[in-house]
Each structure stands twice: as C-alpha cells, then as structure tokens.
Write a protein that holds these residues in place. Structure first.
Motif, PDB file in Angstrom:
ATOM      1  N   THR A 308       0.640  -1.132  -0.266  1.00 33.85           N
ATOM      2  CA  THR A 308       0.299   0.036   0.082  1.00 33.85           C
ATOM      3  C   THR A 308       1.396   1.074   0.049  1.00 33.85           C
ATOM      4  OG1 THR A 308      -1.636  -1.282   1.542  1.00 33.85           O
ATOM      5  CG2 THR A 308      -1.920   1.223   1.069  1.00 33.85           C
ATOM      6  N   ALA A 309       1.791   1.018   1.053  1.00 33.01           N
ATOM      7  CA  ALA A 309       3.193   2.342   0.776  1.00 33.01           C
ATOM      8  C   ALA A 309       3.453   2.550  -0.332  1.00 33.01           C
ATOM      9  CB  ALA A 309       4.047   2.565   2.249  1.00 33.01           C
ATOM     10  N   VAL A 310       3.563   1.484  -0.292  1.00 38.25           N
ATOM     11  CA  VAL A 310       4.485   1.708  -2.302  1.00 38.25           C
ATOM     12  C   VAL A 310       3.798   1.996  -2.877  1.00 38.25           C
ATOM     13  CG1 VAL A 310       5.582   0.260  -4.163  1.00 38.25           C
ATOM     14  CG2 VAL A 310       6.218  -0.742  -1.793  1.00 38.25           C
ATOM     15  N   LEU A 311       2.419   1.318  -3.502  1.00 34.96           N
ATOM     16  CA  LEU A 311       1.474   2.172  -4.403  1.00 34.96           C
ATOM     17  C   LEU A 311       1.186   3.605  -4.475  1.00 34.96           C
ATOM     18  CD1 LEU A 311      -0.812  -0.843  -4.607  1.00 34.96           C
ATOM     19  CD2 LEU A 311       0.873  -0.258  -5.802  1.00 34.96           C
ATOM     20  N   SER A 312       0.892   4.099  -2.939  1.00 38.45           N
ATOM     21  CA  SER A 312       0.687   5.343  -2.534  1.00 38.45           C
ATOM     22  C   SER A 312       2.034   6.245  -3.253  1.00 38.45           C
ATOM     23  CB  SER A 312       0.346   5.633  -1.072  1.00 38.45           C
ATOM     24  OG  SER A 312       0.598   7.353  -0.838  1.00 38.45           O
ATOM     25  N   CYS A 313       2.995   5.945  -2.958  1.00 40.43           N
ATOM     26  CA  CYS A 313       4.140   6.520  -3.095  1.00 40.43           C
ATOM     27  C   CYS A 313       4.342   6.392  -4.827  1.00 40.43           C
ATOM     28  CB  CYS A 313       5.532   6.116  -2.800  1.00 40.43           C
ATOM     29  SG  CYS A 313       7.132   6.659  -3.025  1.00 40.43           S
ATOM     30  N   LEU A 314       4.019   5.669  -5.148  1.00 39.70           N
ATOM     31  CA  LEU A 314       3.636   5.547  -7.163  1.00 39.70           C
ATOM     32  C   LEU A 314       2.959   6.257  -7.587  1.00 39.70           C
ATOM     33  CD1 LEU A 314       5.487   4.885  -9.708  1.00 39.70           C
ATOM     34  CD2 LEU A 314       3.816   2.398  -9.268  1.00 39.70           C
ATOM     35  N   ASN A 315       1.894   6.157  -6.674  1.00 38.98           N
ATOM     36  CA  ASN A 315       0.840   7.198  -7.167  1.00 38.98           C
ATOM     37  C   ASN A 315       1.112   8.550  -7.279  1.00 38.98           C
ATOM     38  OD1 ASN A 315      -2.351   7.429  -7.630  1.00 38.98           O
ATOM     39  ND2 ASN A 315      -3.288   7.712  -6.082  1.00 38.98           N
ATOM     40  N   SER A 316       1.277   9.267  -5.624  1.00 38.64           N
ATOM     41  CA  SER A 316       1.161  10.554  -5.397  1.00 38.64           C
ATOM     42  C   SER A 316       3.096  10.637  -6.672  1.00 38.64           C
ATOM     43  CB  SER A 316       2.312  10.744  -4.191  1.00 38.64           C
ATOM     44  OG  SER A 316       0.870  10.653  -3.362  1.00 38.64           O
ATOM     45  N   GLY A 317       4.217  10.055  -6.935  1.00 36.58           N
ATOM     46  CA  GLY A 317       5.649  10.516  -7.317  1.00 36.58           C
ATOM     47  C   GLY A 317       4.684  11.251  -9.391  1.00 36.58           C
ATOM     48  N   LEU A 318       4.088   9.375  -9.393  1.00 34.57           N
ATOM     49  CA  LEU A 318       3.477  10.309 -10.957  1.00 34.57           C
ATOM     50  C   LEU A 318       3.000  11.468 -10.772  1.00 34.57           C
ATOM     51  CD1 LEU A 318       3.241   9.698 -13.813  1.00 34.57           C
ATOM     52  CD2 LEU A 318       1.306   8.121 -13.531  1.00 34.57           C
ATOM     53  N   TYR A 319       2.042  12.170  -9.984  1.00 34.59           N
ATOM     54  CA  TYR A 319       0.597  12.879  -9.885  1.00 34.59           C
ATOM     55  C   TYR A 319       1.544  14.205  -9.422  1.00 34.59           C
ATOM     56  CZ  TYR A 319      -1.181  17.279  -8.001  1.00 34.59           C
ATOM     57  OH  TYR A 319      -2.132  18.161  -7.592  1.00 34.59           O
ATOM     58  N   THR A 320       2.716  13.973  -8.945  1.00 33.50           N
ATOM     59  CA  THR A 320       3.664  14.848  -8.780  1.00 33.50           C
ATOM     60  C   THR A 320       4.549  15.350  -9.592  1.00 33.50           C
ATOM     61  OG1 THR A 320       4.052  14.492  -5.813  1.00 33.50           O
ATOM     62  CG2 THR A 320       5.800  15.889  -6.771  1.00 33.50           C
ATOM     63  N   ALA A 321       5.612  14.640 -10.137  1.00 30.65           N
ATOM     64  CA  ALA A 321       6.482  14.293 -11.539  1.00 30.65           C
ATOM     65  C   ALA A 321       5.854  15.124 -12.827  1.00 30.65           C
ATOM     66  CB  ALA A 321       6.908  13.280 -11.606  1.00 30.65           C
ATOM     67  N   SER A 322       4.328  14.855 -13.141  1.00 40.43           N
ATOM     68  CA  SER A 322       3.402  15.325 -14.037  1.00 40.43           C
ATOM     69  C   SER A 322       3.406  17.370 -13.478  1.00 40.43           C
ATOM     70  CB  SER A 322       2.252  15.111 -14.275  1.00 40.43           C
ATOM     71  OG  SER A 322       1.421  14.648 -12.933  1.00 40.43           O
ATOM     72  N   ARG A 323       2.861  16.927 -12.256  1.00 40.18           N
ATOM     73  CA  ARG A 323       2.413  18.785 -12.036  1.00 40.18           C
ATOM     74  C   ARG A 323       3.874  19.646 -11.996  1.00 40.18           C
ATOM     75  NH1 ARG A 323      -1.484  15.776 -12.364  1.00 40.18           N
ATOM     76  NH2 ARG A 323      -3.745  16.770 -11.964  1.00 40.18           N
ATOM     77  N   MET A 324       4.515  19.256 -11.776  1.00 40.54           N
ATOM     78  CA  MET A 324       6.216  19.658 -11.373  1.00 40.54           C
ATOM     79  C   MET A 324       6.600  19.640 -13.608  1.00 40.54           C
ATOM     80  SD  MET A 324       8.238  21.811 -10.146  1.00 40.54           S
ATOM     81  CE  MET A 324       8.121  20.996  -8.500  1.00 40.54           C
ATOM     82  N   ALA A 325       5.853  19.115 -13.713  1.00 42.91           N
ATOM     83  CA  ALA A 325       6.379  19.203 -15.142  1.00 42.91           C
ATOM     84  C   ALA A 325       5.468  20.123 -16.114  1.00 42.91           C
ATOM     85  CB  ALA A 325       6.548  18.222 -16.005  1.00 42.91           C
ATOM     86  N   PHE A 326       4.422  20.202 -15.495  1.00 37.90           N
ATOM     87  CA  PHE A 326       3.518  21.136 -16.369  1.00 37.90           C
ATOM     88  C   PHE A 326       3.707  22.620 -15.955  1.00 37.90           C
ATOM     89  CE2 PHE A 326      -0.385  23.873 -14.646  1.00 37.90           C
ATOM     90  CZ  PHE A 326      -0.808  23.608 -15.835  1.00 37.90           C
ATOM     91  N   SER A 327       4.612  22.827 -15.044  1.00 37.55           N
ATOM     92  CA  SER A 327       4.552  24.128 -14.348  1.00 37.55           C
ATOM     93  C   SER A 327       5.883  24.791 -15.082  1.00 37.55           C
ATOM     94  CB  SER A 327       4.707  24.239 -12.876  1.00 37.55           C
ATOM     95  OG  SER A 327       5.262  25.588 -12.089  1.00 37.55           O
TER      96      SER A 327
END
Length: 473
Positions: A308-327
């Motif tokens: 669960t922790a791994v999936l959470s980190c992966l989920n947030s990692g993808l979200y965070t990377a994409s939003r930084m790329a967006f910015s």
C-alpha cells in the motif's frame, strides 16, 4: 486533437484555478495527502538499517531530521498559502531567485520522482510476484504502472481518491501498530512476556548510544530520504477547493504527524526489541516487532501495508512529477505541450512524458541494475536536501516580496524569521558536508551534485541566451 485542449475561459471559473487545472481535490483528499505524505515506504523498509547503525539513538536521528522537515514545511507553507500553485517551490524560486533557480530545482525534483517511480514499481512487483509467482516480476511492474497512469489520466479527483485510501491504510496500520506495541510495552497486551515489557531495551545492550554520539549523524543520513514527500501537499493545494486553508492546516499539523508516525512507531520498535536483534535486519523492524509480541502472520500483514505504501508513493510520484512538468511548461522551461490540459483539467502530455521516463527507468533496473540504474539512484539521492536548501533561500526573498505586494496574504508565518531560516540552511548544509565523510552517502552527493551542476549549467546558458535575445529586440 482539439478536444484534448481546453482553456480556462471554456471552463467554469469556480472549478478551475487560474493555471488551467481543475479544483478536483476535496478537503478530505488534501488532509489525507498531508498526513500520508510523510509516511513513505522507506519508513517500513529502511528503518531496520538505521536502528542497526545507531541503536536506540536512531530516535534522535529521526527527531533531528523531523525538526528540519518541520522548519522547511513551515517556510514552504508560508509561500504556498500566499500563492498556491502547481509549481510550488520551483515557481517561488523562479520568482525570488531567478529563472535559473526555478528551472534547476524543478527539473531535479522531476528527475527524483521519476526514479522513485521505478524503485516503487519494482518494490511492488517483488511483493506481488511472491503472491502470484505465475506472473513475472516485470509484468507486475508494468501492470502497476499502467493502472496508476490510467488513474492519473482520468482526473485529479481519481488521484485524490486513490491516495485517500492508500494513505488511510498506512495511517490506520501505523496507529494500530503504535497502540498494540504500547500495550505490549506496558504489559497490558494478553500474552506479553517480560522481554517486551518496560523500557529496558532502550538502555541495555550497550546503552542508548551503543556506537557513540557520532552514530546519530550516521542515522541522519540513513533516514533523511524517507521524509521526502512532505511537500507534495503544497503542489496538490493548487487543485483543491480551498488551497490556502489546506496549506495552513497541513503546515500546522506536520509536527504531530512526524512525532506520531515516525518517532512514535520507531520508539515502539526499539522498546520492544534489543537494537541488535538479528530479526530487525532479516525481516524488517516492524515485522520483527510484531513477531516479538506474538502477532500471527506478521510478515504477510506487513507485506500488504508495504505494498500500500509503495502504491501510494508511486501514485503520488507520478502526480508530483507531472505537475512539476506542467508548471515548467507554463513557464517556458519545458515543452509547451506539458502545459496543455484536457477537458477534465488533466495535463496529459506531462503525465505521459513522466511515466515514459518512469518505464525507461524500470527497464534500466531490470537490464542494468548495478550500473545504469545504480547511477540513477545515486544521482537522485541528495536531491531532497537540494530542494530543502532552495526552499529556505527562496523564503528569505519571498517574505519581502509578499510583504511589499500582498501583506494580507501572509497567513502562515515562519517562526523567528529570519533566524530559524538561516539555522535551517546551516543544518542542511552541515548534513550535505557530513555526507562526504560517509562512504555510502558520498557517492550519492557526488553523483547528485554532478547532475545538479549539469542542470544548473543548462539553466544559466538559457538565461544568457534569453538576455541576448531581449537585448537585440
């Protein structure tokens, strides 16, 4: 594909922030992202090595890093409450320190999370292959990546919902662990034996600092990277219904979150077990502690929680990377396609580009784990400290900018400004310098420094080219 792009004018002003992303995250999403953001898989997996290196004194290591994170989050909270944006500290550095700073730290942070995605996808695949060996490990990694990519592409609300439940499971699991462990320490838990009752394990077996005071700093180097992710809530706030309120709440609660989830759970481990118990390294600190108090199937229970922790980190990692790329795309520091959003307010190109590099990193992990992927790991290892250092320097300048332009937006204030800000800069700089004395951490600092130098050189060259062009027009 004109249907894939929308402008802010085509969407309801109440639904869409000014940067084109929809306000799809609810208050409960933000609250759980804030709580779960400080609980990474590293806490479950990596804490055993820290305990073995520093003994019970690892509590002081966690306390020192926790204090540093609290101060950094306070600084970031001050800026994010005044100006919530998907670029967070990268956008603030752009404004306060210069385009070179925003460009550099933004791309380094994106790089960090892309590598983390590969690490977490592989870690999750190992657990899933153990349960279903008929499916090869690479296939599980692919499945996990595809499912979470689809989730992020659907809408920001889908990401928030998944993260709400992932983080919720982590929070409940650690809370249950602390309660059960505390009952065992107090001798209240049925079946508690004399070895798990009381605080003797904190001072027996060589004392509280069996390897001397220097081991505290060694422990700091081992645990500091498990705190990365606290800042995610400030990126996500830009897509929430009440961003200023969300940032203020997350910033104010970071102290008790770190105290309970990190210090509380590690305290239970080193109290229940001698720090030099072999099972801590063999099975992991949490599994060893659960087995010590007689919890059946402790290993499998913890595998579910770690997954669960791994999936959470992966989920947030993808979200965070994409939003930084967006910015970065919005500021002209990345391809313009990164700044385009779909009808649901999702930056599709930024997500797909980020996950593409994540897939590539997963491939490197399977093909060249000891060379190419080892380099990627080391090259991203010290990025957390670089990010925190930039946040501190940015806040020194942003405080003046906020007071000059919109003093009423200074809702969250850094304590004892500027003294604690400078103290934080000193703490982070000391940790970076100390990394050079540790053989394991030295490679991380050197390789991360090389990558940072390359990105910084590109940023400075871009700045010079821009100035030349503006001077000739």
């Amino acid at each position: 594909m004109h249907t894939q792009q929308t402008t802010t004018a085509e969407q309801s002003p109440s639904d869409v922030p000014s940067d084109g992303l929809r306000a799809g995250l609810k208050n409960r999403h933000l609250s759980m992202i804030a709580i779960g953001g400080v609980i990474g898989a590293g806490l479950f997996i990596g804490s055993g090595a820290g305990i073995a290196a520093a003994g019970p004194g690892i509590l002081l290591s966690y306390a020192l890093v926790g204090a540093m994170v609290v101060l950094v989050m306070r600084m970031l909270g001050e800026m994010a409450a005044a100006n919530p944006t998907s670029g967070s500290f990268s956008a603030y550095a752009d404004r306060a320190l210069g385009r070179w700073a925003g460009f550099s730290i933004g791309w380094l942070y994106w790089f960090f999370w892309v590598v983390v995605m590969a690490v977490e996808a592989t870690a999750g695949a190992v657990i899933l292959e153990g349960w279903v060996p008929a499916v090869p490990q690479w296939a599980w990694a692919l499945i996990v990546m595809v499912v979470l990519t689809a989730t992020n592409l659907a809408s920001v609300g889908s990401y928030g919902e998944f993260e709400f439940w992932f983080a919720g499971i982590k929070v409940v699991a650690i809370a249950a662990f602390i309660v059960i462990g505390a009952l065992a320490v107090l001798g209240i838990l049925p079946g508690s034996d004399h070895e798990t009752v009381g605080l003797a394990n904190l001072t027996d077996h060589g004392g509280f600092l069996p390897h001397g005071p220097g081991a505290i700093l060694t422990g700091v180097l081992m645990v500091v990277f498990s705190f990365m992710g606290s800042e995610i809530v400030t990126l996500a706030a830009g897509e929430s219904e009440h961003p200023q309120r969300a940032v203020s709440k997350a910033t104010n609660s970071v102290i008790w979150r770190i105290a309970v989830f990190y210090l509380g759970s590690i305290f239970i481990v080193v109290t229940l077990l001698p720090w030099n118990d072999k099972s801590i390294l063999e099975h992991g600190s949490y599994v060893a502690a659960l087995e010590a108090i007689g919890i059946p199937h402790a290993g499998q229970i913890m595998n579910v929680i770690v997954l669960t922790a791994v999936l959470s980190c992966l989920n947030s990692g993808l979200y965070t990377a994409s939003r930084m790329a967006f910015s970065l795309g919005r500021r002209g520091d990345a391809p313009k396609s990164f700044a385009r959003t779909t009808a649901r307010g999702v930056p599709r190109a930024a997500i797909l580009s980020s996950v593409a590099f994540g897939f590539l990193a997963v491939f490197f992990n399977y093909k060249w784990p000891d060379t190419v992927f080892a380099f990627l790991l080391n090259a991203s290892g010290a990025v957390a400290l670089f990010v925190w250092l930039v946040i501190a320097f940015t806040q020194l300048r942003m405080r003046r900018i906020i007071l000059q332009e919109n003093p009423e937006k200074l809702i969250v204030k850094m304590w004892l400004f500027p003294y604690l800000t400078w103290a934080t800069i000193g703490m982070i700089s000391f940790v970076l310098a100390y990394m050079l004395t540790d053989p394991a951490a030295r490679d991380q600092l050197i390789f991360s420094g090389l990558v940072a130098a390359v990105v910084l050189a590109v940023a400075l060259i871009r700045d010079l080219v821009r100035r030349d062009r503006s001077g000739t027009t």
